[in-house]
Scaffold this motif. Structure first.
Motif, PDB file in Angstrom:
ATOM      1  N   THR A  23     -23.386  80.838 -55.322  1.00 33.34           N
ATOM      2  CA  THR A  23     -24.575  79.924 -54.580  1.00 33.34           C
ATOM      3  C   THR A  23     -25.662  79.573 -55.360  1.00 33.34           C
ATOM      4  O   THR A  23     -25.864  78.584 -55.599  1.00 33.34           O
ATOM      5  CB  THR A  23     -24.847  80.248 -53.073  1.00 33.34           C
ATOM      6  OG1 THR A  23     -23.610  80.693 -52.388  1.00 33.34           O
ATOM      7  CG2 THR A  23     -25.746  79.696 -52.342  1.00 33.34           C
ATOM      8  N   ILE A  24     -26.247  80.693 -56.023  1.00 29.81           N
ATOM      9  CA  ILE A  24     -27.436  80.396 -56.912  1.00 29.81           C
ATOM     10  C   ILE A  24     -26.978  79.707 -58.085  1.00 29.81           C
ATOM     11  O   ILE A  24     -27.675  78.998 -58.472  1.00 29.81           O
ATOM     12  CB  ILE A  24     -28.157  81.790 -57.128  1.00 29.81           C
ATOM     13  CG1 ILE A  24     -29.429  81.667 -57.736  1.00 29.81           C
ATOM     14  CG2 ILE A  24     -27.183  82.495 -58.124  1.00 29.81           C
ATOM     15  CD1 ILE A  24     -30.451  80.551 -56.798  1.00 29.81           C
ATOM     16  N   ASN A  25     -25.780  79.879 -58.321  1.00 28.33           N
ATOM     17  CA  ASN A  25     -25.284  79.009 -59.676  1.00 28.33           C
ATOM     18  C   ASN A  25     -25.393  77.603 -58.974  1.00 28.33           C
ATOM     19  O   ASN A  25     -25.724  76.680 -60.068  1.00 28.33           O
ATOM     20  CB  ASN A  25     -24.235  79.604 -60.104  1.00 28.33           C
ATOM     21  CG  ASN A  25     -24.191  80.678 -61.126  1.00 28.33           C
ATOM     22  OD1 ASN A  25     -24.797  80.275 -62.277  1.00 28.33           O
ATOM     23  ND2 ASN A  25     -23.942  81.774 -60.879  1.00 28.33           N
TER      24      ASN A  25
ATOM     25  N   VAL B 265     -30.030  89.634 -58.024  1.00 24.21           N
ATOM     26  CA  VAL B 265     -29.053  88.714 -58.307  1.00 24.21           C
ATOM     27  C   VAL B 265     -29.089  87.396 -58.621  1.00 24.21           C
ATOM     28  O   VAL B 265     -28.947  86.804 -59.614  1.00 24.21           O
ATOM     29  CB  VAL B 265     -27.824  89.104 -57.499  1.00 24.21           C
ATOM     30  CG1 VAL B 265     -26.772  88.002 -57.613  1.00 24.21           C
ATOM     31  CG2 VAL B 265     -27.306  90.581 -57.405  1.00 24.21           C
ATOM     32  N   ASN B 266     -30.084  86.897 -57.829  1.00 25.36           N
ATOM     33  CA  ASN B 266     -30.640  85.409 -57.699  1.00 25.36           C
ATOM     34  C   ASN B 266     -31.165  85.266 -58.898  1.00 25.36           C
ATOM     35  O   ASN B 266     -31.248  84.636 -59.759  1.00 25.36           O
ATOM     36  CB  ASN B 266     -31.150  85.027 -56.681  1.00 25.36           C
ATOM     37  CG  ASN B 266     -30.458  84.914 -55.335  1.00 25.36           C
ATOM     38  OD1 ASN B 266     -29.307  84.415 -55.471  1.00 25.36           O
ATOM     39  ND2 ASN B 266     -30.930  85.208 -54.341  1.00 25.36           N
ATOM     40  N   LEU B 267     -32.298  86.220 -59.189  1.00 30.41           N
ATOM     41  CA  LEU B 267     -33.160  85.864 -60.303  1.00 30.41           C
ATOM     42  C   LEU B 267     -32.258  86.312 -61.763  1.00 30.41           C
ATOM     43  O   LEU B 267     -32.455  85.639 -62.773  1.00 30.41           O
ATOM     44  CB  LEU B 267     -34.114  87.238 -60.402  1.00 30.41           C
ATOM     45  CG  LEU B 267     -35.168  86.832 -59.382  1.00 30.41           C
ATOM     46  CD1 LEU B 267     -36.251  88.142 -59.330  1.00 30.41           C
ATOM     47  CD2 LEU B 267     -36.313  85.732 -60.183  1.00 30.41           C
TER      48      LEU B 267
ATOM     49  N   ILE C  89     -30.153  83.608 -66.675  1.00 27.15           N
ATOM     50  CA  ILE C  89     -28.949  83.038 -67.544  1.00 27.15           C
ATOM     51  C   ILE C  89     -28.946  81.459 -67.530  1.00 27.15           C
ATOM     52  O   ILE C  89     -28.768  81.052 -68.613  1.00 27.15           O
ATOM     53  CB  ILE C  89     -27.824  83.792 -67.102  1.00 27.15           C
ATOM     54  CG1 ILE C  89     -27.928  85.070 -67.340  1.00 27.15           C
ATOM     55  CG2 ILE C  89     -26.591  83.030 -67.903  1.00 27.15           C
ATOM     56  CD1 ILE C  89     -26.735  85.946 -66.600  1.00 27.15           C
ATOM     57  N   ASN C  90     -29.324  80.731 -66.366  1.00 27.76           N
ATOM     58  CA  ASN C  90     -29.017  79.311 -66.612  1.00 27.76           C
ATOM     59  C   ASN C  90     -30.401  78.612 -66.502  1.00 27.76           C
ATOM     60  O   ASN C  90     -30.375  77.431 -66.634  1.00 27.76           O
ATOM     61  CB  ASN C  90     -28.771  79.038 -64.893  1.00 27.76           C
ATOM     62  CG  ASN C  90     -27.111  79.367 -64.569  1.00 27.76           C
ATOM     63  OD1 ASN C  90     -26.268  79.159 -65.574  1.00 27.76           O
ATOM     64  ND2 ASN C  90     -26.871  79.821 -63.601  1.00 27.76           N
ATOM     65  N   ALA C  91     -31.281  79.456 -67.113  1.00 26.88           N
ATOM     66  CA  ALA C  91     -32.661  78.691 -67.403  1.00 26.88           C
ATOM     67  C   ALA C  91     -33.101  77.973 -66.246  1.00 26.88           C
ATOM     68  O   ALA C  91     -33.670  76.732 -66.684  1.00 26.88           O
ATOM     69  CB  ALA C  91     -32.729  78.152 -68.881  1.00 26.88           C
ATOM     70  N   CYS C  92     -33.198  78.163 -65.184  1.00 26.59           N
ATOM     71  CA  CYS C  92     -33.658  77.316 -64.201  1.00 26.59           C
ATOM     72  C   CYS C  92     -35.105  77.960 -63.571  1.00 26.59           C
ATOM     73  O   CYS C  92     -35.191  78.897 -62.729  1.00 26.59           O
ATOM     74  CB  CYS C  92     -32.757  77.411 -62.848  1.00 26.59           C
ATOM     75  SG  CYS C  92     -33.168  76.240 -61.549  1.00 26.59           S
TER      76      CYS C  92
END
Length: 151
Positions: free
Chosen positions: A132-134, A41-43, A48-51
């Motif tokens: 949280t990851i977002n 899920v974190n990945l 999606i957020n290109a982090c």
């Protein structure tokens, strides 16, 4: 202009985010969610957020928790892959819906799908994980955190 590194300029705020992440991970564990699923899920949200920074951190964590390189590689195509089971796909759909929050139809579909595989406590913990990851994705992207070359 050089962007401020948010974690360096307001370290007390960043420390509270780290404490929140620990609390969320504990809640997810208490709800019976597997760490490997949480890392998927974190990945997915980080993709999606290109982090890049968070992708690096969570790919390592996923591998350390039993995930395979092959599944991590195929994660962007999870819908088309038979390597992910229905429960994982429901969690990934939820991760996408919470990350891409403006699509209400997608969100409703994801919550309905998740409800067929997870308890309310687990859905709540999954949502907190994605939220949280977002937040961390945004801190890392805006602060221009670099992937470490420690390999």
């Amino acid at each position: 202009m050089v962007r401020p590194s948010l974690d360096k300029h307001h370290p007390e705020v960043f420390k509270s985010y780290l404490a929140t992440a620990r609390t969320v991970r504990s809640a997810a564990h208490d709800a019976g969610l597997d760490r490997r699923l949480l890392e998927l899920v974190n990945l997915r949200a980080s993709q999606i957020n290109a982090c890049a920074y968070c992708l690096d951190v969570h790919a390592k964590a996923a591998l350390d928790n039993g995930e395979t390189y092959r599944r991590i590689t195929l994660l962007p195509a999870w819908r088309e892959s038979n390597l992910f089971d229905a429960r994982e796909k429901a969690a990934l759909a939820l991760a996408e819906a919470v990350t891409l929050i403006t699509d209400e139809t997608r969100r409703d579909e994801a919550f309905n799908w998740a409800a067929s595989h997870f308890t309310k406590d687990q859905i709540s913990a999954l949502n907190w994980t994605v939220i949280t990851i977002n937040a961390f994705n945004r801190v890392s992207v805006l602060s221009q955190h670099k992937v470490r070359h420690d390999d």
